[in-house]
Design a protein around this motif. Sequence first.
Motif, short mmCIF file in Angstrom:
data_model
loop_
_atom_site.label_atom_id
_atom_site.label_comp_id
_atom_site.label_asym_id
_atom_site.label_seq_id
_atom_site.Cartn_x
_atom_site.Cartn_y
_atom_site.Cartn_z
N LYS A 10 0.82 -1.22 0.00
CA LYS A 10 0.00 0.00 0.00
C LYS A 10 0.84 1.27 0.00
N MET A 11 2.14 1.12 0.25
CA MET A 11 3.03 2.28 0.20
C MET A 11 3.31 2.72 -1.24
N LEU A 12 3.11 1.83 -2.20
CA LEU A 12 3.51 2.13 -3.57
C LEU A 12 2.82 3.37 -4.13
N ARG A 13 1.54 3.56 -3.81
CA ARG A 13 0.81 4.70 -4.38
C ARG A 13 1.24 6.04 -3.79
N TRP A 14 2.01 6.01 -2.71
CA TRP A 14 2.52 7.26 -2.13
C TRP A 14 3.64 7.87 -2.97
N GLU A 15 4.05 7.20 -4.04
CA GLU A 15 5.10 7.74 -4.90
C GLU A 15 4.60 8.89 -5.77
N GLU A 16 3.29 9.02 -5.90
CA GLU A 16 2.73 10.05 -6.77
C GLU A 16 2.89 11.45 -6.17
N ARG A 17 2.78 12.45 -7.04
CA ARG A 17 2.89 13.84 -6.59
C ARG A 17 1.52 14.49 -6.39
N GLY A 51 -2.99 13.71 -5.75
CA GLY A 51 -3.93 12.78 -5.14
C GLY A 51 -3.84 12.81 -3.62
N GLU A 52 -4.73 12.04 -3.00
CA GLU A 52 -4.81 12.02 -1.54
C GLU A 52 -3.52 11.50 -0.90
N LYS A 53 -2.93 10.50 -1.53
CA LYS A 53 -1.68 9.94 -1.02
C LYS A 53 -0.55 10.35 -1.96
N ASN A 54 0.35 11.18 -1.47
CA ASN A 54 1.48 11.63 -2.28
C ASN A 54 2.70 11.85 -1.39
N SER A 61 -0.97 16.01 -20.05
CA SER A 61 0.28 16.25 -19.32
C SER A 61 0.13 17.44 -18.39
N ILE A 62 -0.53 18.48 -18.88
CA ILE A 62 -0.70 19.71 -18.09
C ILE A 62 -1.54 19.45 -16.84
N LYS A 63 -2.52 18.56 -16.95
CA LYS A 63 -3.42 18.30 -15.82
C LYS A 63 -2.67 17.75 -14.59
N THR A 64 -1.62 16.99 -14.82
CA THR A 64 -0.87 16.41 -13.71
C THR A 64 0.49 17.07 -13.52
N MET A 65 0.66 18.22 -14.12
CA MET A 65 1.92 18.96 -14.02
C MET A 65 2.16 19.45 -12.59
N VAL A 66 3.40 19.30 -12.12
CA VAL A 66 3.80 19.84 -10.83
C VAL A 66 4.98 20.79 -11.06
N ILE A 67 4.88 21.98 -10.48
CA ILE A 67 5.93 22.99 -10.63
C ILE A 67 6.63 23.15 -9.28
#
Length: 348
Positions: free
Chosen positions: A100-107, A109-112, A178-184
């Motif tokens: 369950k830790m794997l999804r915390w790799e995202e930038r 969403g609820e788990k990041n 791409s723009i929707k999930t862009m992180v600056i």
Amino acid sequence: MVRIAALASHSALDVFDGAKDENFETIGLCKKGRERPYLEFKRIVDECIVLNDFKEIASEKIDNYLLSRDAIIVPNRSLAVYVGYDNIEKMKTKYFGNKKMLRWEERTGEKNYYKLLDEAKIRRPRIFKPEEVEGAVIVKLPEAKRRVERGFFIAVNKKDFEEKLDSLMKNGIIDDESIKTMVIEEYILGAHFNINYFYSPIFNRVELLSIDRRIQSDLDSFYRLPAEVQLKLGRLPRFIEVGHEPATIRESLLEKVFEIGYAFVEATKKLEPPGIIGPFTLQVMVTPELDLVVFDVAPRIGGGTNAHMGIGSQYSKLYFGKPLSLGRRIAIEIKEGINNGNIHKILT
């Protein structure tokens, strides 16, 4: 007989080689057209299951087969990308670590991983909205044709940011998705290191095993050119990860390396019990003031561990009296868990 399995990509060779060093049989979950390395290196892959698509790993057929083989899957980034978090969490086959830790790799969403770093009170780059950009930033977003790859570009100010974003859109490198999930992120000037840790419930400690650095295309050749030539080329480097090289960090910084490693583990225990188990990587920038700023997190085996395959890693020798690869360290943890009756502590 317990067998060690992995999706055949990313860091699987290290996992298989380490498993064989500890006398485990191995199962490579391969994709048709990408299976050759795992067939060529016969010593380390006992069984190569060739699939039409990696997504089949989560199918009832493969899941049941892995169960029948008493397999333990060691997750890597490719597994998360190609199979998906939901499918992974539904599988009955045992996983090494807390899947369950794997999804915390995202930038997003609820788990990041920003939440993890903030909970651990570890310094990270600030995040900006497009209208907030003023100084230097690094922009992280998926490419249009290669969603599994996370693209990057650096801008020195708002005007530069807007011009580069527009250029990438016009050239088809990125798109509206791409723009929707862009992180600056704030761009941190410093020296970059991938610090590969291992949290062991069996030995009850956080271990520093190895450090590596990324080799990126076409940045690797781009930054070797004189500035005058870079400007005349009129193009942006792509920052595509194609390899890794071993590195060390000055000993006076190890106090901080352990500090952030232990803090990260405690944060994961609080936010996703029982927390991280086994390998994880914190990618850091070391500033001229010798601060450690974490700019990326991998809550699983890092992509650079193959750099130490066959020779072992620098810091592992300080624990075990011999250099170990991260793959072998995983196999040792599994073996210790089996022998001591604590295997349940390291599997989900």
